[in-house]
Design a protein around this motif. Sequence first.
Motif, PDB file in Angstrom:
ATOM      1  N   ALA A  56       0.811  -1.221   0.000  1.00 24.16           N
ATOM      2  CA  ALA A  56       0.000   0.000   0.000  1.00 24.16           C
ATOM      3  C   ALA A  56       0.847   1.275   0.000  1.00 24.16           C
ATOM      4  O   ALA A  56       0.385   2.339  -0.406  1.00 24.16           O
ATOM      5  CB  ALA A  56      -0.936  -0.004   1.218  1.00 24.16           C
ATOM      6  N   LYS A  57       2.108   1.167   0.379  1.00 22.80           N
ATOM      7  CA  LYS A  57       2.958   2.368   0.425  1.00 22.80           C
ATOM      8  C   LYS A  57       3.387   2.812  -0.983  1.00 22.80           C
ATOM      9  O   LYS A  57       3.882   3.916  -1.170  1.00 22.80           O
ATOM     10  CB  LYS A  57       4.175   2.127   1.310  1.00 22.80           C
ATOM     11  N   PHE A  58       3.182   1.947  -1.963  1.00 22.71           N
ATOM     12  CA  PHE A  58       3.596   2.289  -3.335  1.00 22.71           C
ATOM     13  C   PHE A  58       2.463   2.971  -4.100  1.00 22.71           C
ATOM     14  O   PHE A  58       1.295   2.595  -3.956  1.00 22.71           O
ATOM     15  CB  PHE A  58       4.031   1.032  -4.094  1.00 22.71           C
ATOM     16  N   ASP A  59       2.816   3.948  -4.948  1.00 22.27           N
ATOM     17  CA  ASP A  59       1.805   4.575  -5.809  1.00 22.27           C
ATOM     18  C   ASP A  59       1.733   3.803  -7.140  1.00 22.27           C
ATOM     19  O   ASP A  59       2.454   2.810  -7.335  1.00 22.27           O
ATOM     20  CB  ASP A  59       2.108   6.069  -6.003  1.00 22.27           C
ATOM     21  N   VAL A  60       0.896   4.282  -8.039  1.00 26.86           N
ATOM     22  CA  VAL A  60       0.666   3.567  -9.306  1.00 26.86           C
ATOM     23  C   VAL A  60       1.966   3.383 -10.088  1.00 26.86           C
ATOM     24  O   VAL A  60       2.275   2.288 -10.581  1.00 26.86           O
ATOM     25  CB  VAL A  60      -0.394   4.318 -10.152  1.00 26.86           C
ATOM     26  N   LYS A  61       2.741   4.459 -10.188  1.00 17.73           N
ATOM     27  CA  LYS A  61       4.002   4.376 -10.972  1.00 17.73           C
ATOM     28  C   LYS A  61       4.958   3.353 -10.350  1.00 17.73           C
ATOM     29  O   LYS A  61       5.629   2.594 -11.063  1.00 17.73           O
ATOM     30  CB  LYS A  61       4.678   5.746 -11.018  1.00 17.73           C
ATOM     31  N   ASP A 116       3.935  -9.584 -15.053  1.00 14.94           N
ATOM     32  CA  ASP A 116       2.797  -9.641 -15.980  1.00 14.94           C
ATOM     33  C   ASP A 116       3.290 -10.182 -17.324  1.00 14.94           C
ATOM     34  O   ASP A 116       3.277  -9.477 -18.334  1.00 14.94           O
ATOM     35  CB  ASP A 116       2.194  -8.236 -16.141  1.00 14.94           C
ATOM     36  N   PRO A 117       3.734 -11.450 -17.324  1.00 15.87           N
ATOM     37  CA  PRO A 117       4.363 -11.986 -18.534  1.00 15.87           C
ATOM     38  C   PRO A 117       3.435 -12.014 -19.747  1.00 15.87           C
ATOM     39  O   PRO A 117       3.914 -11.962 -20.885  1.00 15.87           O
ATOM     40  CB  PRO A 117       4.796 -13.397 -18.126  1.00 15.87           C
ATOM     41  N   ALA A 118       2.134 -12.116 -19.526  1.00 10.22           N
ATOM     42  CA  ALA A 118       1.209 -12.179 -20.666  1.00 10.22           C
ATOM     43  C   ALA A 118       0.692 -10.793 -21.052  1.00 10.22           C
ATOM     44  O   ALA A 118      -0.125 -10.663 -21.974  1.00 10.22           O
ATOM     45  CB  ALA A 118       0.037 -13.104 -20.339  1.00 10.22           C
ATOM     46  N   GLY A 119       1.140  -9.765 -20.349  1.00  9.11           N
ATOM     47  CA  GLY A 119       0.733  -8.390 -20.676  1.00  9.11           C
ATOM     48  C   GLY A 119      -0.743  -8.132 -20.461  1.00  9.11           C
ATOM     49  O   GLY A 119      -1.334  -7.315 -21.164  1.00  9.11           O
ATOM     50  N   THR A 120      -1.354  -8.778 -19.500  1.00  7.77           N
ATOM     51  CA  THR A 120      -2.803  -8.615 -19.284  1.00  7.77           C
ATOM     52  C   THR A 120      -3.164  -7.218 -18.803  1.00  7.77           C
ATOM     53  O   THR A 120      -4.267  -6.733 -19.066  1.00  7.77           O
ATOM     54  CB  THR A 120      -3.318  -9.647 -18.245  1.00  7.77           C
ATOM     55  N   LEU A 121      -2.240  -6.577 -18.114  1.00  7.69           N
ATOM     56  CA  LEU A 121      -2.542  -5.237 -17.579  1.00  7.69           C
ATOM     57  C   LEU A 121      -2.430  -4.154 -18.658  1.00  7.69           C
ATOM     58  O   LEU A 121      -2.941  -3.053 -18.478  1.00  7.69           O
ATOM     59  CB  LEU A 121      -1.586  -4.906 -16.430  1.00  7.69           C
ATOM     60  N   LEU A 138       4.141   0.779  -8.472  1.00  8.12           N
ATOM     61  CA  LEU A 138       3.613  -0.579  -8.672  1.00  8.12           C
ATOM     62  C   LEU A 138       3.888  -1.063 -10.099  1.00  8.12           C
ATOM     63  O   LEU A 138       4.242  -2.225 -10.319  1.00  8.12           O
ATOM     64  CB  LEU A 138       2.107  -0.620  -8.376  1.00  8.12           C
ATOM     65  N   LYS A 139       3.750  -0.138 -11.049  1.00  7.02           N
ATOM     66  CA  LYS A 139       4.048  -0.503 -12.450  1.00  7.02           C
ATOM     67  C   LYS A 139       5.530  -0.863 -12.594  1.00  7.02           C
ATOM     68  O   LYS A 139       5.886  -1.806 -13.307  1.00  7.02           O
ATOM     69  CB  LYS A 139       3.693   0.655 -13.388  1.00  7.02           C
ATOM     70  N   ALA A 140       6.367  -0.089 -11.926  1.00  6.58           N
ATOM     71  CA  ALA A 140       7.812  -0.365 -11.980  1.00  6.58           C
ATOM     72  C   ALA A 140       8.120  -1.737 -11.361  1.00  6.58           C
ATOM     73  O   ALA A 140       8.951  -2.502 -11.872  1.00  6.58           O
ATOM     74  CB  ALA A 140       8.586   0.724 -11.254  1.00  6.58           C
ATOM     75  N   LEU A 141       7.421  -2.038 -10.285  1.00  4.95           N
ATOM     76  CA  LEU A 141       7.593  -3.322  -9.601  1.00  4.95           C
ATOM     77  C   LEU A 141       7.202  -4.482 -10.532  1.00  4.95           C
ATOM     78  O   LEU A 141       7.911  -5.492 -10.635  1.00  4.95           O
ATOM     79  CB  LEU A 141       6.700  -3.328  -8.358  1.00  4.95           C
ATOM     80  N   ILE A 142       6.091  -4.307 -11.191  1.00  8.82           N
ATOM     81  CA  ILE A 142       5.597  -5.344 -12.114  1.00  8.82           C
ATOM     82  C   ILE A 142       6.572  -5.531 -13.272  1.00  8.82           C
ATOM     83  O   ILE A 142       6.897  -6.659 -13.658  1.00  8.82           O
ATOM     84  CB  ILE A 142       4.177  -4.981 -12.615  1.00  8.82           C
ATOM     85  N   LEU A 157      -3.526  -2.922  -9.520  1.00  7.10           N
ATOM     86  CA  LEU A 157      -2.093  -3.244  -9.659  1.00  7.10           C
ATOM     87  C   LEU A 157      -1.580  -3.962  -8.407  1.00  7.10           C
ATOM     88  O   LEU A 157      -0.832  -4.947  -8.503  1.00  7.10           O
ATOM     89  CB  LEU A 157      -1.286  -1.968  -9.904  1.00  7.10           C
ATOM     90  N   ALA A 158      -1.991  -3.465  -7.254  1.00  7.56           N
ATOM     91  CA  ALA A 158      -1.553  -4.082  -5.990  1.00  7.56           C
ATOM     92  C   ALA A 158      -2.080  -5.514  -5.897  1.00  7.56           C
ATOM     93  O   ALA A 158      -1.351  -6.434  -5.491  1.00  7.56           O
ATOM     94  CB  ALA A 158      -2.032  -3.255  -4.803  1.00  7.56           C
ATOM     95  N   THR A 159      -3.336  -5.717  -6.312  1.00  6.86           N
ATOM     96  CA  THR A 159      -3.914  -7.066  -6.292  1.00  6.86           C
ATOM     97  C   THR A 159      -3.135  -7.984  -7.240  1.00  6.86           C
ATOM     98  O   THR A 159      -2.874  -9.144  -6.926  1.00  6.86           O
ATOM     99  CB  THR A 159      -5.409  -7.016  -6.724  1.00  6.86           C
ATOM    100  N   HIS A 160      -2.770  -7.418  -8.388  1.00  2.58           N
ATOM    101  CA  HIS A 160      -2.006  -8.204  -9.363  1.00  2.58           C
ATOM    102  C   HIS A 160      -0.658  -8.651  -8.775  1.00  2.58           C
ATOM    103  O   HIS A 160      -0.269  -9.812  -8.906  1.00  2.58           O
ATOM    104  CB  HIS A 160      -1.777  -7.374 -10.635  1.00  2.58           C
ATOM    105  N   VAL A 161       0.038  -7.718  -8.124  1.00  8.16           N
ATOM    106  CA  VAL A 161       1.345  -8.037  -7.518  1.00  8.16           C
ATOM    107  C   VAL A 161       1.163  -9.103  -6.435  1.00  8.16           C
ATOM    108  O   VAL A 161       1.931 -10.077  -6.357  1.00  8.16           O
ATOM    109  CB  VAL A 161       2.005  -6.768  -6.921  1.00  8.16           C
ATOM    110  N   LEU A 162       0.146  -8.927  -5.622  1.00  5.12           N
ATOM    111  CA  LEU A 162      -0.125  -9.874  -4.541  1.00  5.12           C
ATOM    112  C   LEU A 162      -0.353 -11.290  -5.085  1.00  5.12           C
ATOM    113  O   LEU A 162       0.237 -12.271  -4.604  1.00  5.12           O
ATOM    114  CB  LEU A 162      -1.361  -9.405  -3.750  1.00  5.12           C
TER     115      LEU A 162
END
Lengths: 121, 284
Positions: A69-74, A86-91, A76-80, A100-105
Amino acid sequence: MIDRALASMFKIVTDEAASNPAFGKKLEESLAKFGQDLAEKRMAERSIDGFHPLAEYKKDAAGFEARLAKFDVKELKALIAHHHLDPAGTLKGKGTKKTLATHVLEAARKRAERDAKLFEY
Amino acid sequence: MAPRTVSVVNMKGGVGKSTTVASLAEALASEGIRVLVIDLDPQSNVSMMLAGQDRWIELRQSSRTIDDYFNQYVYGGEPRFFRDFIANRVSDISGDMALDLLISTPEFRYIERHALEKWVSQGFDIRQLNTRFSRLTHSAIENVSDSYDLVLFDCPPGISMFAEAAIELSEFIVIPTIPDYVSRLGIFAFRKRALRSMEQRRFTDDRIWTLITKYEQHNALHQSEAAMLKEQFNVFDTRIPQAEQIARAAEWSDQKRTLEQKYGEAALVIRKFAAEFRERAGLI
């Protein structure tokens, strides 16, 4: 050879920017935007440095969501992107902070489960 | 004092096992450690790297190979001491280094098959064969134990019976790995086997070390996987970089050269790895 080719190319661009104000303005705006995007990207990359989703998840699965939760959108995107979550590029490079947070989790959970099985290989 | 025995092994090929053995052996020998390298890989890469092609051919022609050592037990013949098979003072690094080598040849891959055929037909089972190979390897090392501080086994990809014997004998295991998914799978595939061997001798898993090789520091995949490896395994702090000079160093030089000339900028990393290895293995 390449240095001369580059010098020649940049001279054409600088001459055009000096003599053509519309081109000069467009160039300035483009460079400013690129600079800003790059600075934001680098800042996000610095923020996630040292945070490995799988390692963090394994350390404390229950508290993982709160730590995300401490991460913002940018960020989280960097993390992904950095951990190829996101190997299949679904996002498609989009998503709200929550999605994004749910996706990382989910990605961290799946990888942790998969790796746990490998230890029994 | 008995030498430290270390196997360098990974199920996966191409992760830099032979390069790790050669560079580590050279770095340690240049610091005064007496090193014996035993090439258990029929690809003979470390043999070529450390002896050079001409000497490798000479050794082969004079029947001083690991194939010949095991052959005498498989086919019989006049027994020779293990030390008589060893090539002394190998490497193209300058200076008086105590770096010796037992070379392998491509024919080494047949020895295991022939031994299996012969001994199985005599009624031995696989477990007994493993024990037999382990004992032969053990007595070989005992034969030269006063001469070395460290014995390094360069194991082939996969698990041969000789690699098994080396693992059974080794106090420490180094698993070189590229930080990517398939290489990490190679560790999982092998680790359990290594762990079992360690536990049988009442050793703990902190004697199984992973070395990150061919590391590209700006590669996000490598950064991510390296962090994961560190999380899951006992990993050396030193990472061996992907470097042209390391790949070039594999080719023998007729002129002697320093470690720095041979490995270029990577020599610094190799020395750092050697220092970390010494500390972990208690080679002070």
